[in-house]
Every structure is written in C-alpha cells, then in structure tokens.
Design a protein around this motif. Structure first.
Motif, PDB file in Angstrom:
ATOM      1  N   UNK A 153     -17.921   2.309 -13.117  1.00 55.14           N
ATOM      2  CA  UNK A 153     -18.942   3.335 -13.303  1.00 55.14           C
ATOM      3  C   UNK A 153     -20.328   2.848 -12.924  1.00 55.14           C
ATOM      4  N   UNK A 154     -21.206   3.790 -12.603  1.00 57.14           N
ATOM      5  CA  UNK A 154     -22.511   3.485 -12.028  1.00 57.14           C
ATOM      6  C   UNK A 154     -23.641   3.884 -12.970  1.00 57.14           C
ATOM      7  N   UNK A 155     -24.641   3.020 -13.053  1.00 61.40           N
ATOM      8  CA  UNK A 155     -25.882   3.301 -13.791  1.00 61.40           C
ATOM      9  C   UNK A 155     -27.008   3.339 -12.780  1.00 61.40           C
ATOM     10  N   UNK A 156     -27.697   4.480 -12.697  1.00 60.85           N
ATOM     11  CA  UNK A 156     -28.777   4.679 -11.726  1.00 60.85           C
ATOM     12  C   UNK A 156     -30.045   5.043 -12.481  1.00 60.85           C
ATOM     13  N   UNK A 157     -31.106   4.279 -12.262  1.00 62.60           N
ATOM     14  CA  UNK A 157     -32.394   4.560 -12.893  1.00 62.60           C
ATOM     15  C   UNK A 157     -33.470   4.661 -11.821  1.00 62.60           C
ATOM     16  N   UNK A 196     -29.400  -8.714 -18.294  1.00 63.98           N
ATOM     17  CA  UNK A 196     -27.991  -8.601 -17.894  1.00 63.98           C
ATOM     18  C   UNK A 196     -27.079  -8.472 -19.103  1.00 63.98           C
ATOM     19  N   UNK A 197     -25.985  -7.757 -18.919  1.00 63.25           N
ATOM     20  CA  UNK A 197     -24.945  -7.678 -19.948  1.00 63.25           C
ATOM     21  C   UNK A 197     -23.613  -7.978 -19.275  1.00 63.25           C
ATOM     22  N   UNK A 198     -22.673  -8.580 -19.987  1.00 65.14           N
ATOM     23  CA  UNK A 198     -21.426  -9.036 -19.353  1.00 65.14           C
ATOM     24  C   UNK A 198     -20.619  -7.937 -18.679  1.00 65.14           C
ATOM     25  N   UNK A 199     -20.677  -6.696 -19.188  1.00 63.39           N
ATOM     26  CA  UNK A 199     -19.856  -5.627 -18.620  1.00 63.39           C
ATOM     27  C   UNK A 199     -20.311  -5.196 -17.232  1.00 63.39           C
ATOM     28  N   UNK A 200     -21.563  -5.496 -16.876  1.00 61.48           N
ATOM     29  CA  UNK A 200     -22.054  -5.125 -15.550  1.00 61.48           C
ATOM     30  C   UNK A 200     -21.760  -6.249 -14.564  1.00 61.48           C
ATOM     31  N   UNK A 201     -21.008  -5.906 -13.518  1.00 60.66           N
ATOM     32  CA  UNK A 201     -20.672  -6.889 -12.487  1.00 60.66           C
ATOM     33  C   UNK A 201     -21.749  -6.974 -11.425  1.00 60.66           C
ATOM     34  N   UNK A 202     -22.571  -5.932 -11.313  1.00 59.76           N
ATOM     35  CA  UNK A 202     -23.567  -5.864 -10.239  1.00 59.76           C
ATOM     36  C   UNK A 202     -24.816  -5.186 -10.770  1.00 59.76           C
ATOM     37  N   UNK A 203     -25.974  -5.765 -10.488  1.00 67.97           N
ATOM     38  CA  UNK A 203     -27.256  -5.169 -10.865  1.00 67.97           C
ATOM     39  C   UNK A 203     -28.262  -5.510  -9.780  1.00 67.97           C
ATOM     40  N   UNK A 204     -28.967  -4.509  -9.284  1.00 67.81           N
ATOM     41  CA  UNK A 204     -29.914  -4.787  -8.203  1.00 67.81           C
ATOM     42  C   UNK A 204     -30.940  -3.660  -8.078  1.00 67.81           C
ATOM     43  N   UNK A 220     -26.804  -0.437 -11.304  1.00 65.66           N
ATOM     44  CA  UNK A 220     -25.853  -1.358 -11.937  1.00 65.66           C
ATOM     45  C   UNK A 220     -24.469  -0.733 -11.894  1.00 65.66           C
ATOM     46  N   UNK A 221     -23.456  -1.563 -11.730  1.00 65.68           N
ATOM     47  CA  UNK A 221     -22.071  -1.078 -11.706  1.00 65.68           C
ATOM     48  C   UNK A 221     -21.242  -1.870 -12.705  1.00 65.68           C
ATOM     49  N   UNK A 222     -20.493  -1.135 -13.510  1.00 62.60           N
ATOM     50  CA  UNK A 222     -19.624  -1.808 -14.479  1.00 62.60           C
ATOM     51  C   UNK A 222     -18.445  -2.462 -13.765  1.00 62.60           C
ATOM     52  N   UNK A 223     -18.045  -3.597 -14.260  1.00 59.29           N
ATOM     53  CA  UNK A 223     -16.924  -4.308 -13.661  1.00 59.29           C
ATOM     54  C   UNK A 223     -15.666  -3.451 -13.689  1.00 59.29           C
ATOM     55  N   UNK A 224     -14.882  -3.543 -12.639  1.00 63.47           N
ATOM     56  CA  UNK A 224     -13.628  -2.770 -12.536  1.00 63.47           C
ATOM     57  C   UNK A 224     -12.537  -3.404 -13.397  1.00 63.47           C
TER      58      UNK A 224
END
Length: 224
Positions: A153-157, A196-204, A220-224
């Motif tokens: 899942x994706x987090x967009x701000x 950062x939080x462990x559940x997010x595999x990608x943040x930029x 940010x994208x949650x790890x699959x």
C-alpha cells in the motif's frame, strides 16, 4: 538556537502558538471560509497542488484521506470510482464535507484523529494527505498509517508547494510561508521527513513542476 524541523515545515505563520491558533480558527468557527481563503491566497493553484497526488493513486481502489477538510480531494477521488474514507478531526469540516460529497455513494466521512484511526489493520490500498500539519512528522502518525495499509500500500503526502509567481497582494505575507516562499527554488530534499518505521520498505521525496509552480510529495510504500 537552530530552528526545529517542525517549525520549518509550514505554509502558515511562524510560531507554534500562532500556528495552532490559526488552525483552530479555520478548522472550527471559520471553517466555511477555508475554501475562500485558499483561493484568495493561491487562486486555482491550490486545487492543482492537491491534485498532484492523484497520479499516484490511479491504481488504488480503497483510499483514506487524512485531514480531508471540506472534501475537495475526496470528491476528486470518488469521481474516479474509488471507495474513499474522508477523515478529519474537525466536526465543522466533516459537516462541510458531507454537503460537498453528498452525491457520491462510495464515500464515508469519519471524524477522528489521524494518530488513532478507527480502522482495522491492513484495510486500505492507499492513504493520502495534503499540506499536513506538524503531526505529519511524528512517529505516532507514520506508524498508524503503515498499520492500516495493506502490503504494498501507498502513502502519499503533498507536503509543500512554491508558486511560480506570487500575486502582488501576497508579497507582504511571503515571510509567513516558510521555505515555500523562499527566493531560491524549493528543494524537497531539504524538508524534514517523517521518521522511518519498519513496515515501510520505501520512503522518498518526489518533485513535480508544472505551470502553477513546484510541489513536494513524500511517498512511502508498505513492504509486500
């Protein structure tokens, strides 16, 4: 004393107490004037900056907007056939949003604190927020967003924007808008990032430039 990261992230006046007072007014008794205020300050660019998040959400089905305000972006998302949870802690704003998006069947309006979402784990394809307050930088919020996102899942701000040119009536107020009003181009990489939080595999950071100016988005994208 160096300026804290919380106070560098702003499109509203300096000073934490002033900032909170302004937010309380425009999310409370002055909420009906909020759309007029943003249009007066930024014209059509404000809505264009909000919609900068839409391309990232093209493939999602269920999305929550945090700090949904009067419901403009929620209406955009619902108009594209998505199931939308419009979440705001202001009861005044949620009342405005109900009127704004009453014609859509797949929108649910929730009055809640984004740091304590009344949602089960891994239930959303995406979470979006535009021009968030300083709570955006807290570990509490970032962890809560990661919790409710499904794997992948994706987090967009949409965090900050810099107009290509400022209206003449805004020049006297530019100093109140922090890095967004600087003479040098807005550098997204210099904005403070959520922890950062462990559940997010990608943040930029992502930068979008168009006719209205420059927009900084945090992805940010949650790890699959």
């Amino acid at each position: 004393m160096p300026e804290s990261p919380l106070r560098r992230l702003r499109l509203i006046p300096r000073g934490l107490n002033v900032r909170r007072s302004v937010l309380e007014l425009f999310y409370g008794p002055l909420a009906p004037a909020y759309p007029l205020l943003t249009h007066l300050l930024f014209g059509d660019a404000w809505r264009a900056w909000q919609r900068a998040a839409l391309p990232w959400l093209a493939g999602v089905r269920v999305v929550a907007e945090l700090g949904s305000g009067p419901g403009d972006l929620a209406a955009d998302l619902a108009g594209k056939g998505k199931r939308v949870l419009a979440i705001d802690r202001s009861r005044t704003m949620t009342r405005l949003a109900r009127r704004r998006i009453a014609r859509f069947e797949r929108v649910w309006i929730v009055c809640a604190d984004a740091r304590r979402l009344p949602l089960r784990d891994a239930c959303l394809d995406a979470v979006v927020t535009t021009f968030p307050t300083e709570v955006f930088l807290t570990h509490e919020l970032t962890s809560e967003v990661a919790r409710v996102l499904r794997p992948g899942g994706l987090y967009v701000a949409v965090v900050a924007a810099q107009p290509r040119s400022w209206p003449w009536w805004m020049r006297l107020f530019r100093r109140f808008f922090g890095p967004a009003a600087a003479h040098v181009p807005l550098d997204c990489a210099r904005l403070p990032s959520p922890p950062p939080v462990p559940l997010f595999a990608e943040m930029r950071w992502e930068t979008r430039d168009d006719a209205t100016g420059r927009v900084c988005l945090w992805i940010a994208r949650r790890a699959s």
